[in-house]
Design an enzyme around this catalytic site. Structure first.
Site, PDB file in Angstrom:
ATOM      1  N   LYS A  79       3.387  27.262  15.977  1.00  0.00           N
ATOM      2  CA  LYS A  79       4.494  28.239  16.913  1.00  0.00           C
ATOM      3  C   LYS A  79       5.833  28.231  16.237  1.00  0.00           C
ATOM      4  CE  LYS A  79       6.729  28.761  21.438  1.00  0.00           C
ATOM      5  NZ  LYS A  79       6.974  27.884  22.944  1.00  0.00           N
ATOM      6  N   ASP A 113      13.965  30.335  21.896  1.00  0.00           N
ATOM      7  CA  ASP A 113      13.592  30.620  23.210  1.00  0.00           C
ATOM      8  C   ASP A 113      14.684  30.753  24.350  1.00  0.00           C
ATOM      9  OD1 ASP A 113      11.692  31.203  25.305  1.00  0.00           O
ATOM     10  OD2 ASP A 113      10.810  29.115  25.211  1.00  0.00           O
ATOM     11  N   LYS A 171      15.924  31.210  30.700  1.00  0.00           N
ATOM     12  CA  LYS A 171      15.807  29.873  31.390  1.00  0.00           C
ATOM     13  C   LYS A 171      17.230  29.868  31.910  1.00  0.00           C
ATOM     14  CE  LYS A 171      13.116  28.149  27.518  1.00  0.00           C
ATOM     15  NZ  LYS A 171      11.847  27.505  28.344  1.00  0.00           N
ATOM     16  N   ASP A 189      12.001  25.316  19.208  1.00  0.00           N
ATOM     17  CA  ASP A 189      10.914  25.974  19.430  1.00  0.00           C
ATOM     18  C   ASP A 189      10.090  26.624  18.403  1.00  0.00           C
ATOM     19  OD1 ASP A 189       9.168  26.242  21.710  1.00  0.00           O
ATOM     20  OD2 ASP A 189       9.804  28.298  22.220  1.00  0.00           O
ATOM     21  N   ASP A 230       8.537  33.706  29.654  1.00  0.00           N
ATOM     22  CA  ASP A 230       8.915  32.373  29.063  1.00  0.00           C
ATOM     23  C   ASP A 230       7.619  31.760  28.483  1.00  0.00           C
ATOM     24  OD1 ASP A 230      10.682  30.359  28.210  1.00  0.00           O
ATOM     25  OD2 ASP A 230      11.037  29.437  30.380  1.00  0.00           O
ATOM     26  N   GLU A 254       5.948  32.511  26.424  1.00  0.00           N
ATOM     27  CA  GLU A 254       5.732  33.464  25.273  1.00  0.00           C
ATOM     28  C   GLU A 254       4.833  32.803  23.839  1.00  0.00           C
ATOM     29  OE1 GLU A 254       7.973  31.512  25.369  1.00  0.00           O
ATOM     30  OE2 GLU A 254       8.400  30.468  23.510  1.00  0.00           O
ATOM     31  N   ARG A 260       2.256  30.957  23.609  1.00  0.00           N
ATOM     32  CA  ARG A 260       0.785  31.393  23.843  1.00  0.00           C
ATOM     33  C   ARG A 260       0.564  32.578  23.302  1.00  0.00           C
ATOM     34  NH1 ARG A 260       0.584  29.558  30.040  1.00  0.00           N
ATOM     35  NH2 ARG A 260       2.459  28.431  29.076  1.00  0.00           N
TER      36      ARG A 260
HETATM   37  N1  BES Z   1       9.290  26.611  24.528  1.00  0.00           N
HETATM   38  C1  BES Z   1       8.930  26.098  26.072  1.00  0.00           C
HETATM   39  C2  BES Z   1       8.363  25.046  26.207  1.00  0.00           C
HETATM   40  C3  BES Z   1       9.228  23.764  25.748  1.00  0.00           C
HETATM   41  C4  BES Z   1       9.852  23.133  26.979  1.00  0.00           C
HETATM   42  C5  BES Z   1       9.402  23.361  24.765  1.00  0.00           C
HETATM   43  C6  BES Z   1      10.640  21.889  26.842  1.00  0.00           C
HETATM   44  C7  BES Z   1      10.333  22.244  24.636  1.00  0.00           C
HETATM   45  C8  BES Z   1      10.803  21.507  25.465  1.00  0.00           C
HETATM   46  C9  BES Z   1       7.983  27.142  26.515  1.00  0.00           C
HETATM   47  O1  BES Z   1       7.999  28.472  25.830  1.00  0.00           O
HETATM   48  C10 BES Z   1       7.986  27.310  27.736  1.00  0.00           C
HETATM   49  O2  BES Z   1       9.092  28.014  28.042  1.00  0.00           O
HETATM   50  N2  BES Z   1       7.326  26.974  28.807  1.00  0.00           N
HETATM   51  C11 BES Z   1       7.537  27.091  30.125  1.00  0.00           C
HETATM   52  C12 BES Z   1       6.865  28.103  30.688  1.00  0.00           C
HETATM   53  C13 BES Z   1       6.797  28.713  32.128  1.00  0.00           C
HETATM   54  C14 BES Z   1       8.417  28.674  32.649  1.00  0.00           C
HETATM   55  C15 BES Z   1       6.250  29.689  32.640  1.00  0.00           C
HETATM   56  C16 BES Z   1       7.357  25.590  30.777  1.00  0.00           C
HETATM   57  O3  BES Z   1       6.393  24.871  30.345  1.00  0.00           O
HETATM   58  O4  BES Z   1       7.945  25.256  31.702  1.00  0.00           O
HETATM   59 ZN    ZN Z   2       8.794  28.431  23.747  1.00  0.00          ZN
HETATM   60 ZN    ZN Z   3       9.166  30.058  26.809  1.00  0.00          ZN
END
Ligand code: BES
Ligand code: ZN
Ligand code: ZN
Length: 481
Positions: A247, A252, A259, A271, A330, A332, A334
């Site tokens: 990835k 992000d 966020k 990310d 968020d 994204e 996947r």
């Molecule tokens: N990049 C994040 C996941 C992440 C979280 C990486 C903490 C490193 C540390 C991912 O793209 C994301 O934002 N996931 C969210 C999805 C949800 C808000 C729809 C998650 O898992 O909280």
């Molecule tokens: Zn991400």
């Molecule tokens: Zn994200």
């Protein structure tokens, strides 16, 4: 990082030393005084294993391997951490050279200690211009051992160099490393280490119909890239390739679902940790000329709420023609991985492993102590990967992949939706990805261990480079046994 391990035969004068040994009597032959031996003996009686002997102008350590109760895995990790402990003092005292004397003939033990020292010597300090006190370069890690060969040392130096490269890529902020720049850097690495690199630009990405990557990129000022790498030496021992997918979200923000939780944006330059691990693994395999056929794929973009950004409710057509309803921008990772996994099918791979900082759910489950694994590869394949994970101490916990989790990402108006709700978020993300695979596949969610803001032992503060040593060990063993 310029530091390297160097095999030596003569004892250098006046440098800091670490003696690895099993029996204290041996110290007599190595110039230790009676007082020093008495001191070490009294410390050893209190079960201390790493014993520092006071001396002016340099460090002198004894590391005892005698009454080890632990498994080799735990012992070797303790030795890596001792390497870190010693490095901290070298840095504090500003001693630039250290020499490890192996009086045990235990190759694993000395390599673990040296690896701990070497990995600890990494620092991301290119932007420090004023307070040079913060900067410390360890000059040399010398090793005197009857069992370690020059090839062993070369291999570990190159693998640690690859880990540093991965860590640099992650630590570099998006202002200096967008998707295009990530492609450029990868090309330079390919030239240097001997693997081929092709970077697809936006129009190529459009012609390939990577709908997920294009959707995530819509809010960005910078175009996406799709980085392909290949390592296939002439003496390759594997028929079909192993494909590694990483990835590459260079930052992000969450996109339109920005966020907003305090702190949640702070570390999101991490990310592209999966991309960095894949690039680092390509470097490690090519540098060590491992006769394995490996292809690396990195979909890269930032995720931002720009004027034309994709929004919840959008329906995307992916590379394999499946349609996806966007529930949350968020989620994204996947979307861009799905296109890459779908593209990977053309290589008829033996195995595909993807690495991604994919979900907060993986962080909640394991913290930064391990990565979440799942997928469709058989038990044996998983087992071997997990064993590599234990040995290099980049551990993989296998999560269930039951059909019921797949129900949670069904959409009413499209084939799939990009979010399954709060429960089992790491698994529903994996279930989403599974729709784009038709080969044995392992998904590794490295969101926990990829980036740790506080001190994290020899893995350092910030990017850890997790995945590089795991993939290297796993793929090397595939051809070298
Ligand atoms: N990049 C994040 C996941 C992440 C979280 C990486 C903490 C490193 C540390 C991912 O793209 C994301 O934002 N996931 C969210 C999805 C949800 C808000 C729809 C998650 O898992 O909280
Ligand atoms: Zn991400
Ligand atoms: Zn994200």
């Amino acid at each position: 990082m310029n530091t390297q391990i160097k095999l030596i035969t003569d004892k250098p004068d006046n440098v800091s030393t670490v003696f690895l040994l099993k029996e204290l009597e041996m110290l007599q032959d190595f110039g230790f005084s009676k007082e020093e031996i008495a001191y070490v003996t009294s410390k050893a009686e209190t079960k201390e294993k790493l014993i520092g002997i006071p001396e002016l102008g340099k460090l002198k350590y004894v590391r005892l391997l005698d009454s080890e109760q632990d498994s080799l895995i735990v012992r070797n990790e303790a030795l890596r951490r001792n390497g870190y402990d010693i490095f901290q003092i070298l840095k504090k005292e500003r001693y630039n050279d250290v020499c490890v004397f192996d009086l045990t003939g235990d190759k694993d033990a000395c390599l673990a200690m040296c690896e701990g020292l070497l990995l600890s010597s990494y620092a991301f300090n290119k932007y420090i211009t004023q307070d040079k006190e913060k900067v410390f370069d360890l000059n040399r890690i010398m090793l005197s051992s009857p069992v370690v060969t020059p090839d062993d040392v070369e291999e570990i130096n190159l693998v640690c160099e690859a880990v540093s490269i991965a860590r640099n890529l992650v630590n570099e902020p998006v202002g200096a490393l967008n998707a295009v720049q990530l492609g450029d850097v990868t090309k330079v690495l390919g030239e240097k280490y001997g693997f081929s690199v092709d970077v697809f630009n936006k129009s190529k990405i459009e012609s390939l119909k990577f709908g997920g990557l294009l959707a995530v990129n819509k809010g960005s000022q910078d175009p996406p890239t799709f980085i392909t790498m290949e390592w296939k030496p002439e003496n390759v021992k594997t028929e079909k390739p192993v494909v590694l997918v990483g990835k590459g979200v260079v930052f992000d923000t969450g996109g339109m679902n920005l966020k907003t939780m305090p702190g949640s944006l702070d570390e999101m330059k991490c990310d592209m940790g999966g991309a960095a691990s894949v690039i680092g693994a390509m470097v490690a395999l090519a540098a060590n000329k491992i006769p394995v056929h490996v292809i690396g794929l990195v979909p890269a973009t930032d995720n931002r709420p720009g004027f034309n950004a994709y929004v919840p409710g959008d329906i995307i057509k992916m590379h394999n023609e499946l349609t996806v309803e966007v529930i949350n921008t968020d989620a994204e990772g996947r979307l861009i991985l799905a296109d890459a996994l779908s593209y990977a099918r053309r290589f008829e791979p033996d195995l595909v492993i993807d690495l991604a900082t994919l979900t907060g759910s993986a962080v909640m489950a394991l913290g930064h102590y391990g990565m979440v694994g799942m997928g469709t590869a058989n038990e044996d394949e998983f087992g071997v990967l997990q064993e590599s994970g234990e040995i290099v101490y980049e551990r993989v916990v296998k999560f269930p992949f039951w059909n019921e989790y797949g129900e949670l990402i069904k959409s009413d108006i499209a084939d799939l939706k990009n979010l399954g709700g709060r429960e089992a978020g790491a698994i529903t993300a994996g279930k989403f990805l599974a729709h784009f695979t038709n080969y044995p596949w392992i998904h590794l969610d490295i969101a926990g261990p990829a980036y740790v803001a506080k001190d994290n032992n020899y893995r350092g503060k910030g990017a850890s480079g997790v995945g590089v040593r795991l993939l290297y060990h796993f793929l090397r063993n595939r051809v070298k046994g």
